[in-house]
Design a protein around this motif. Sequence first.
Motif, mmCIF file in Angstrom:
data_model
loop_
_atom_site.group_PDB
_atom_site.id
_atom_site.type_symbol
_atom_site.label_atom_id
_atom_site.label_comp_id
_atom_site.label_asym_id
_atom_site.label_seq_id
_atom_site.Cartn_x
_atom_site.Cartn_y
_atom_site.Cartn_z
ATOM 1 N N ALA A 56 34.415 -19.308 -69.689
ATOM 2 C CA ALA A 56 35.481 -18.945 -69.373
ATOM 3 C C ALA A 56 35.663 -18.943 -67.247
ATOM 4 O O ALA A 56 36.804 -19.563 -67.382
ATOM 5 C CB ALA A 56 35.684 -17.525 -68.815
ATOM 6 N N ASN A 57 34.722 -20.097 -67.188
ATOM 7 C CA ASN A 57 34.919 -20.813 -65.685
ATOM 8 C C ASN A 57 33.677 -21.519 -65.410
ATOM 9 O O ASN A 57 32.715 -21.079 -66.350
ATOM 10 C CB ASN A 57 35.047 -19.458 -64.870
ATOM 11 C CG ASN A 57 33.457 -18.763 -64.450
ATOM 12 O OD1 ASN A 57 32.437 -18.727 -64.477
ATOM 13 N ND2 ASN A 57 33.973 -17.109 -64.901
ATOM 14 N N TRP A 58 33.492 -22.086 -64.149
ATOM 15 C CA TRP A 58 32.516 -22.878 -63.931
ATOM 16 C C TRP A 58 31.999 -22.897 -63.705
ATOM 17 O O TRP A 58 30.996 -23.377 -63.748
ATOM 18 C CB TRP A 58 33.300 -23.927 -62.578
ATOM 19 C CG TRP A 58 33.213 -23.933 -61.389
ATOM 20 C CD1 TRP A 58 34.465 -23.139 -61.096
ATOM 21 C CD2 TRP A 58 31.842 -23.485 -60.704
ATOM 22 N NE1 TRP A 58 34.248 -22.230 -59.524
ATOM 23 C CE2 TRP A 58 32.696 -22.044 -59.953
ATOM 24 C CE3 TRP A 58 31.084 -23.193 -60.313
ATOM 25 C CZ2 TRP A 58 31.959 -22.481 -58.485
ATOM 26 C CZ3 TRP A 58 29.918 -23.227 -59.282
ATOM 27 C CH2 TRP A 58 30.830 -22.332 -58.412
ATOM 28 N N VAL A 59 31.594 -21.210 -63.368
ATOM 29 C CA VAL A 59 30.322 -20.352 -62.949
ATOM 30 C C VAL A 59 29.463 -20.514 -64.210
ATOM 31 O O VAL A 59 28.320 -20.961 -64.049
ATOM 32 C CB VAL A 59 30.353 -19.271 -61.841
ATOM 33 C CG1 VAL A 59 28.991 -18.620 -61.867
ATOM 34 C CG2 VAL A 59 30.851 -19.562 -60.728
ATOM 35 N N ASN A 60 29.828 -19.938 -64.956
ATOM 36 C CA ASN A 60 29.202 -19.492 -66.328
ATOM 37 C C ASN A 60 29.144 -20.499 -66.887
ATOM 38 O O ASN A 60 27.778 -20.774 -67.941
ATOM 39 C CB ASN A 60 30.672 -18.827 -67.151
ATOM 40 C CG ASN A 60 30.282 -16.827 -67.015
ATOM 41 O OD1 ASN A 60 29.560 -17.154 -66.040
ATOM 42 N ND2 ASN A 60 31.564 -16.927 -67.559
ATOM 43 N N LYS A 61 29.692 -21.694 -67.373
ATOM 44 C CA LYS A 61 29.465 -23.512 -67.651
ATOM 45 C C LYS A 61 28.149 -24.015 -66.827
ATOM 46 O O LYS A 61 27.310 -24.490 -67.562
ATOM 47 C CB LYS A 61 30.158 -23.878 -67.175
ATOM 48 C CG LYS A 61 30.210 -25.597 -67.599
ATOM 49 C CD LYS A 61 32.050 -26.800 -67.721
ATOM 50 C CE LYS A 61 30.506 -27.787 -68.355
ATOM 51 N NZ LYS A 61 32.044 -29.032 -67.772
ATOM 52 N N GLN A 62 28.030 -23.436 -65.332
ATOM 53 C CA GLN A 62 26.882 -24.227 -64.581
ATOM 54 C C GLN A 62 25.552 -23.634 -64.893
ATOM 55 O O GLN A 62 24.200 -23.757 -65.446
ATOM 56 C CB GLN A 62 26.820 -24.301 -63.419
ATOM 57 C CG GLN A 62 27.458 -24.848 -63.248
ATOM 58 C CD GLN A 62 27.821 -25.713 -61.091
ATOM 59 O OE1 GLN A 62 27.062 -24.146 -60.417
ATOM 60 N NE2 GLN A 62 27.860 -26.516 -60.858
ATOM 61 N N ALA A 63 25.852 -21.589 -65.068
ATOM 62 C CA ALA A 63 24.922 -21.457 -65.685
ATOM 63 C C ALA A 63 24.589 -21.393 -67.045
ATOM 64 O O ALA A 63 23.228 -21.591 -67.398
ATOM 65 C CB ALA A 63 24.682 -19.588 -65.665
#
Length: 699
Positions: A56-63
């Motif tokens: 959904a967002n870049w934070v979740n993507k990085q994780a």
Amino acid sequence: MPAHVPPTTADTTTAGADTTTADPLARERAHLTSSRAALRTMREEVEALDIGDVTANWVNKQALEARTELRIKELADLAHTPLFFGRLDYDDGDHRDHAFYIGRRHVHDSVGDPMVVDWRAPVSQPFYRASRADPQGVALRRRFGYTGGDLTAYEDEQLAAGPDPYAPTSDGPRASKLLQEEIERPRVGPMRDIVATIQPEQDEIVRSGLSGTVCVQGGPGTGKTAVGLHRVAFLLYAHRERLARTGTLVIGPNRSFLRYIEQVLPALGELEVKQATVDDLVAHVEVRGADRAAAAVVKGDARMAEVLRRAVRSHVTPPAEPVVVVRGSRRWRIPAYELQQIVDELLARDIRYGAAREALPQRIAHAVLVRMEQSGEAPDDRVQDAVARNPAVKAAVKAIWPPVDPAKLVLRLLSDPDFLAAHADGLLTADEQRGVLWEKPARSVRSAKWSAADAVLIDEVTDLVQRTHSLGHVVLDEAQDLSPMQYRAVGRRCSTGSATVLGDLAQGTTPWATASWPEALAHLGKPDAVVEELTDGFRVPRDVIAYASRLLPHMSPGLTPVSAVRESPGSLAVHPVDGDDADDAAVVSACRTALRQEGSIGLIAADARVPAIAAALAAAGLPHLAPGTETTAEARLTLVPASLAKGLEYDHVVLDDPASIVAGEPDERTGLRRLYVALTRAVSGMTILHHQPLPAQLG
């Protein structure tokens, strides 16, 4: 479903190199090839994942990207590490007529059926626990032998009625041939895992629950370090989500030791376990000084915790004036006696200094709100917060409960005799107080020459002011060398978690070494921990450990000597040498002889002798490594000061002048313990050279 392999009927057999399809070894090699191919496919499938549009967002993507990268690393096929090391054929229970290959990680085929089962899974437990007396549904246990990454042999054990080929004898415990070959395999590189050779008593410790703390007393070569590391790997498998939140930590005695063990957990598929020394944990200041032994003993004594607590609480000053809060046209007055009641209540709760300091303005504000309500007003929480921030309240808090800087407090305690005397009264004697005071008091925290023991004191004060973060599980190795204050520092890191404590009382070589495990565990904050003792030795040859054990009655009476599994006749040689100069030449000659054999060579000497020996090796053209440096096929000789030998192991050890090692310590008992450590580092053989008479305790 598990891969089905028809059970064999071989019994305690090591197969040759027959490659016909009818040969069981050939079938096992084929299964190894298929399993490696399946693992490679599993890795490629993860590498091929497209995660660009699933978050959904870049934070979740990085994780998710980080988790994917970690999973790829976990699925790496280590070329020289066996993918599986055992097999279980069941003839009873839910797994009847099935075979399970036991290995370091789970591997499945294209339809999801397991080809290799993780050693930590419940179905794998009988590989370590099953016996003739209790087969646990297993008909046959097969162990595999490897050379490099190639499967070269197997050994079967029928768990049916009949004599147990590995039952202990009057000479001590016995092990399987492949187990002995694995132990005796030359050591080149860092410490390797022993998951293939875990014994039943070790496995019970490895699989013990997360909620309890376990202390393992184990003599040299009993596998206590490997057991501790494997317990971490097991707990991470069994309690992955919980420990992912709370964290795990392995604490070792020094950096050399941590470098030596750092490859064990990755080989077991665990990549995120942090490692540190006790000095790392308490690194609030730069350590640039050193204490005399007597001062270090006092600073490490548990009595210092109460001295520091008194010093911290001494900053609380009785209120001398009332607090007057002005809000609009109204003035609200809290008299000094009521402020004192608030302070007394906070002190009685014995909460941390910082937490009490944060609570004080709210308590004063609450007293103001009570007066507001009594006058007919109806204040809410916002009013209380505003009153707590009132300048008059802030000024009162600063005067009554001022902030405390841990390093500055310890600096004052070690520099100001009157301040120390006021808080050490009845705890430390006058001589002890004089002993810990600095001869040249420092002017500032930055200019002070802090010692390692001082840093532990600062850590204690830091925790008195603000709670230390607790981890889910901590492994503490070589624990016998910690002071009570160091135990407290480690205990703070697992106050809401559990610990695995590893050590050997006979190897305690610090002036403050642990006298007993119950005492140490009390300082750690884990008085209810279970103490387990390992006495079967799988590393040190029988002749060598028997020779070293002559020292036990003189330094650690009451400890059970290690019972060696391996005989290795001729593994010990003791040679007298005439003269100091001849000793250097003899050391060089012994190293040349040792280097003709396979494996790693450890040259252990008293710290004071190391420069001279290093010069002799250089003059002879023999390159050598420092402790903790990874050995290679080209560089196999390590020069080890006796003070750094603990926890290390070498195929062959050349030990220089035992009497010098004993004399290098402040007292005979510590010297004998240091010698005991040095005498127990060999896996295959030991050569002892001495130009002084051997210590009388060796007989």
